[in-house]
Design a protein around this motif. Structure first.
Motif, PDB file in Angstrom:
ATOM      1  N   UNK A  79       0.772  -0.891   0.097  1.00 55.48           N
ATOM      2  CA  UNK A  79       0.172  -0.036   0.252  1.00 55.48           C
ATOM      3  C   UNK A  79       0.752   1.087  -0.024  1.00 55.48           C
ATOM      4  N   UNK A  80       1.743   1.827   0.970  1.00 53.59           N
ATOM      5  CA  UNK A  80       2.647   2.334   1.152  1.00 53.59           C
ATOM      6  C   UNK A  80       4.268   2.595   0.081  1.00 53.59           C
ATOM      7  N   UNK A  81       4.393   1.505  -0.645  1.00 50.36           N
ATOM      8  CA  UNK A  81       5.615   1.471  -1.500  1.00 50.36           C
ATOM      9  C   UNK A  81       6.705   2.484  -1.147  1.00 50.36           C
ATOM     10  N   UNK A  82       7.162   2.611   0.104  1.00 52.55           N
ATOM     11  CA  UNK A  82       8.328   3.016   0.770  1.00 52.55           C
ATOM     12  C   UNK A  82       9.452   2.173   0.023  1.00 52.55           C
ATOM     13  N   UNK A  83      10.453   3.292  -0.267  1.00 52.34           N
ATOM     14  CA  UNK A  83      11.999   2.931  -1.323  1.00 52.34           C
ATOM     15  C   UNK A  83      12.626   3.239  -0.370  1.00 52.34           C
ATOM     16  N   UNK A  84      13.509   3.721   0.669  1.00 53.09           N
ATOM     17  CA  UNK A  84      14.471   3.854   1.591  1.00 53.09           C
ATOM     18  C   UNK A  84      13.794   3.435   2.462  1.00 53.09           C
ATOM     19  N   UNK A  85      13.622   4.438   3.704  1.00 55.46           N
ATOM     20  CA  UNK A  85      13.192   4.282   4.945  1.00 55.46           C
ATOM     21  C   UNK A  85      11.645   3.416   4.472  1.00 55.46           C
ATOM     22  N   UNK A  86      11.823   2.742   5.735  1.00 51.10           N
ATOM     23  CA  UNK A  86      10.589   1.647   5.958  1.00 51.10           C
ATOM     24  C   UNK A  86       9.393   3.011   6.014  1.00 51.10           C
ATOM     25  N   UNK A  87       9.740   3.026   7.205  1.00 51.12           N
ATOM     26  CA  UNK A  87       8.115   4.507   7.598  1.00 51.12           C
ATOM     27  C   UNK A  87       9.459   6.014   7.312  1.00 51.12           C
ATOM     28  N   UNK A  88       8.915   6.120   6.411  1.00 50.14           N
ATOM     29  CA  UNK A  88       9.371   7.593   5.947  1.00 50.14           C
ATOM     30  C   UNK A  88       8.735   8.969   6.631  1.00 50.14           C
ATOM     31  N   UNK A  89       9.499  10.295   6.519  1.00 50.27           N
ATOM     32  CA  UNK A  89       8.991  10.362   7.062  1.00 50.27           C
ATOM     33  C   UNK A  89       9.181  11.927   6.217  1.00 50.27           C
ATOM     34  N   UNK A  90       9.330  13.589   6.627  1.00 55.61           N
ATOM     35  CA  UNK A  90       9.272  14.377   5.599  1.00 55.61           C
ATOM     36  C   UNK A  90      10.701  14.856   5.539  1.00 55.61           C
ATOM     37  N   UNK A  91      10.972  15.099   4.439  1.00 58.48           N
ATOM     38  CA  UNK A  91      12.297  15.557   4.226  1.00 58.48           C
ATOM     39  C   UNK A  91      13.218  14.922   4.091  1.00 58.48           C
ATOM     40  N   UNK A  92      13.053  13.172   3.647  1.00 58.19           N
ATOM     41  CA  UNK A  92      13.639  12.095   2.894  1.00 58.19           C
ATOM     42  C   UNK A  92      14.017  11.811   4.507  1.00 58.19           C
ATOM     43  N   UNK A  93      13.900  11.483   5.181  1.00 59.55           N
ATOM     44  CA  UNK A  93      14.094  11.550   7.162  1.00 59.55           C
ATOM     45  C   UNK A  93      13.252  10.321   7.059  1.00 59.55           C
ATOM     46  N   UNK A  94      14.060   9.604   8.412  1.00 58.63           N
ATOM     47  CA  UNK A  94      12.845   8.181   8.570  1.00 58.63           C
ATOM     48  C   UNK A  94      11.645   9.197   9.522  1.00 58.63           C
ATOM     49  N   UNK A  95      10.712   8.305   9.700  1.00 54.42           N
ATOM     50  CA  UNK A  95       9.418   8.822  10.409  1.00 54.42           C
ATOM     51  C   UNK A  95      10.365   9.425  11.959  1.00 54.42           C
ATOM     52  N   UNK A  96       9.273  10.559  12.694  1.00 56.71           N
ATOM     53  CA  UNK A  96       9.709  11.237  13.747  1.00 56.71           C
ATOM     54  C   UNK A  96       9.842  10.246  14.570  1.00 56.71           C
ATOM     55  N   UNK A  97      10.240  10.117  15.797  1.00 59.82           N
ATOM     56  CA  UNK A  97      10.158   9.078  17.355  1.00 59.82           C
ATOM     57  C   UNK A  97       8.651   9.998  18.029  1.00 59.82           C
ATOM     58  N   UNK A  98       8.381  11.064  17.956  1.00 54.20           N
ATOM     59  CA  UNK A  98       7.561  11.702  18.332  1.00 54.20           C
ATOM     60  C   UNK A  98       5.811  11.714  17.699  1.00 54.20           C
ATOM     61  N   UNK A  99       5.675  10.731  16.268  1.00 50.69           N
ATOM     62  CA  UNK A  99       4.825  10.440  15.905  1.00 50.69           C
ATOM     63  C   UNK A  99       4.537   9.180  16.257  1.00 50.69           C
ATOM     64  N   UNK A 100       5.495   8.408  16.211  1.00 51.69           N
ATOM     65  CA  UNK A 100       4.966   7.014  17.070  1.00 51.69           C
ATOM     66  C   UNK A 100       4.023   7.712  18.167  1.00 51.69           C
ATOM     67  N   UNK A 101       5.398   8.097  19.442  1.00 52.31           N
ATOM     68  CA  UNK A 101       4.617   8.491  20.229  1.00 52.31           C
ATOM     69  C   UNK A 101       3.176   8.986  20.587  1.00 52.31           C
ATOM     70  N   UNK A 102       2.832   9.478  20.140  1.00 53.23           N
ATOM     71  CA  UNK A 102       1.283  10.969  19.984  1.00 53.23           C
ATOM     72  C   UNK A 102       0.458   9.529  19.468  1.00 53.23           C
ATOM     73  N   UNK A 103       0.954   8.451  18.349  1.00 60.20           N
ATOM     74  CA  UNK A 103      -0.409   7.530  17.538  1.00 60.20           C
ATOM     75  C   UNK A 103      -0.280   6.738  18.763  1.00 60.20           C
ATOM     76  N   UNK A 104       0.575   6.424  19.554  1.00 59.00           N
ATOM     77  CA  UNK A 104       0.617   4.783  20.454  1.00 59.00           C
ATOM     78  C   UNK A 104      -0.228   6.089  21.867  1.00 59.00           C
ATOM     79  N   UNK A 105      -0.540   7.243  22.081  1.00 62.17           N
ATOM     80  CA  UNK A 105      -1.006   8.107  23.233  1.00 62.17           C
ATOM     81  C   UNK A 105      -2.515   7.850  22.884  1.00 62.17           C
ATOM     82  N   UNK A 106      -2.986   8.305  21.221  1.00 61.51           N
ATOM     83  CA  UNK A 106      -4.715   7.965  21.276  1.00 61.51           C
ATOM     84  C   UNK A 106      -4.665   7.064  20.907  1.00 61.51           C
ATOM     85  N   UNK A 107      -4.157   6.268  20.635  1.00 57.06           N
ATOM     86  CA  UNK A 107      -4.099   4.781  19.960  1.00 57.06           C
ATOM     87  C   UNK A 107      -5.137   3.647  21.701  1.00 57.06           C
ATOM     88  N   UNK A 108      -3.619   4.155  22.583  1.00 51.42           N
ATOM     89  CA  UNK A 108      -4.143   3.694  24.195  1.00 51.42           C
ATOM     90  C   UNK A 108      -6.015   4.913  24.077  1.00 51.42           C
TER      91      UNK A 108
END
Length: 135
Positions: A79-108
């Motif tokens: 579905x996502x077709x990532x090319x370099x980073x498995x979980x890409x973020x912005x500006x050709x960088x990996x996803x920011x860890x804070x995004x995962x923390x935020x997703x964790x809080x809301x899903x909890x």
């Protein structure tokens, strides 16, 4: 967290990318930063392992890749077709860890979990059943 709580939690994560990253952290016992910085080439499905580069202490290591996680990652990749980073973020960088923390809080909250938990709890939830079996 119990296995049922983890399932409820993961089902409550709204973002496909965050859900796949958090499922990876749980299924492979990774730290949030390790899951976030995975590259597509770090998944070795032929050997059923994941290469962790520059983990804690700037050390590399290899962890197991379960068939269930491989299935999740393949679905995510289709579905996502990532090319370099498995979980890409912005500006050709990996996803920011804070995004995962935020997703964790809301899903909890969405999953109705009342325990005080964090992303790192997934790592401990992975390791606990194995530690008990060795006793």
């Amino acid at each position: 967290m119990s296995a049922d709580e983890v399932v409820r939690f993961l089902e409550a994560v709204p973002s496909l990318k965050a859900r796949a990253a958090l499922a990876t952290a749980y299924a492979a016992g990774l730290r949030a930063s390790e899951a976030a910085s995975l590259k597509v080439t770090d998944i070795e499905s032929d050997r059923m392992v994941i290469q962790i580069r520059h983990g804690k202490g700037v050390k590399d290591r290899t962890v197991m890749l379960s068939p269930q996680l491989l299935c999740i990652l393949r679905s995510y990749w289709r579905l996502a077709r990532p090319t370099d980073w498995l979980f890409p973020g912005r500006d050709d960088k990996p996803i920011d860890v804070q995004v995962l923390h935020s997703a964790y809080r809301s899903a909890t909250k969405a999953a109705g979990l009342t325990k005080k938990v964090s992303v790192h709890t997934l790592r401990h939830s992975f390791a606990t059943p194995f530690a008990r079996k060795r006793r």
